[in-house]
Design an enzyme around this catalytic site. Structure first.
Site, PDB file in Angstrom:
ATOM      1  N   CYS A 231       0.873  -1.178   0.000  1.00  0.00           N
ATOM      2  CA  CYS A 231       0.000   0.000   0.000  1.00  0.00           C
ATOM      3  C   CYS A 231       0.908   1.225   0.000  1.00  0.00           C
ATOM      4  O   CYS A 231       1.778   1.347  -0.855  1.00  0.00           O
ATOM      5  CB  CYS A 231      -0.971  -0.038   1.183  1.00  0.00           C
ATOM      6  SG  CYS A 231      -0.183  -0.211   2.809  1.00  0.00           S
ATOM      7  N   ARG A 236      -2.563  -0.985   5.069  1.00  0.00           N
ATOM      8  CA  ARG A 236      -3.615  -1.601   4.258  1.00  0.00           C
ATOM      9  C   ARG A 236      -3.154  -2.943   3.699  1.00  0.00           C
ATOM     10  O   ARG A 236      -3.951  -3.877   3.567  1.00  0.00           O
ATOM     11  CB  ARG A 236      -4.016  -0.643   3.136  1.00  0.00           C
ATOM     12  CG  ARG A 236      -4.677   0.632   3.637  1.00  0.00           C
ATOM     13  CD  ARG A 236      -4.876   1.674   2.540  1.00  0.00           C
ATOM     14  NE  ARG A 236      -3.630   2.343   2.186  1.00  0.00           N
ATOM     15  CZ  ARG A 236      -3.530   3.290   1.252  1.00  0.00           C
ATOM     16  NH1 ARG A 236      -4.606   3.674   0.579  1.00  0.00           N
ATOM     17  NH2 ARG A 236      -2.377   3.865   0.990  1.00  0.00           N
TER      18      ARG A 236
END
Length: 275
Positions: A231, A236
């Site tokens: 990410c 994430r």
């Protein structure tokens, strides 16, 4: 060390956690912002906001120093290999996922996320408190699991290999290079885009295994491949790491330097996807 991954080994429910409250071998860590913890939290939970602790250079020396620092701070929060660890935030989000991923890297045998997070806890009418719990430092004997972490060099060696899938978990704008958050915009060449929020159902919990499997298989992310997620800073990407582990994927890595490292390095290749 875990050999198999299922929803039961990675997620705990409100009912399960409520039943375990007060157990001497339970360590609950609230990774929400400090102001949210102060307003109310799960009884016995200590606070450690993981957000903002990022590594943008995955070469050997800084990587070693960063992982040592995280290990030490976790010890100060009471983490040890003999305790059951539960991370939670507002929902089944990326902060809690990153906490679980760190413990996966350190070889912890029993670490989970609270599925649905504090929102699910409140909705169930489970007990809450605003009294802070002072953590008791512990010694955490860890076993480095290098196979769940990817560096820039690992990713570079993975390019154009059919048996390895690069998973971009960022927003559409970041993937397409229209939202630039490093020296360069774009994506790692050949990356497949599935935004991390697509792992979460409307109720804030992880989607069912059937829904997740269909979504990833449609994009070409299958368990026969090694998957490297990234990410902007490894948050994430950790969430999608957990989602794939829920499906039993045997080989998943989190590229913790992610786009902030890759996009800032002019010597690394990138592409500007058109779709």
């Amino acid at each position: 060390m875990k050999q198999e991954y299922t929803r039961e080994t990675l997620l705990t429910t409100v009912d399960e956690l409520r039943h375990k409250l007060g157990a001497p071998d339970l360590c609950i860590i609230d990774v929400r912002p400090a102001e949210d913890y102060a307003k109310g939290h799960i009884p016995g939970a200590t606070h450690f906001d993981l957000f903002g602790l990022s590594l943008i250079d995955t070469s050997e020396a800084p990587l070693k120093a960063f992982m040592f620092m995280i290990h030490h701070v976790l010890e100060l929060r009471g983490v040890s290999e003999t305790k059951q660890l539960v991370f939670y935030e507002a929902n089944s989000g990326m902060r809690a996922a990153r906490g679980v991923w760190f413990l996966e890297y350190y070889g912890h045998p029993n670490v989970k996320m609270l599925d649905g997070g504090f929102d699910a806890w409140k909705a169930a009418g489970a007990p809450m408190t605003s009294e802070a719990t002072a953590p008791k430092a512990a010694a955490f004997k860890s076993i480095e699991r290098r196979e769940v972490l990817a560096t820039a060099e690992d990713v570079l060696r993975s390019l154009n290999r059919k048996e390895i899938a690069i998973l971009d978990t960022r927003s559409r704008g970041e993937f397409l290079g229209t939202h630039v958050r490093a020296a360069r915009g774009g994506a790692i060449p050949g990356a497949i885009h599935i935004e991390w929020t697509d792992n979460i159902a409307p109720d804030g919990k992880f989607k069912s295994n059937g829904e997740l499997r269909a979504m990833y298989e449609k994009a070409g992310i299958t368990p026969d491949k090694e998957v490297v997620s990234y990410c902007q800073g490894g948050y994430r990407a950790a969430h999608s790491y957990i989602a794939l582990r829920l499906l039993g994927f045997p080989r998943v890595r989190n590229y913790i330097g992610s786009w902030k490292e890759w996009g800032d390095r002019s010597d690394l290749p990138l592409e500007i996807p058109t779709d």
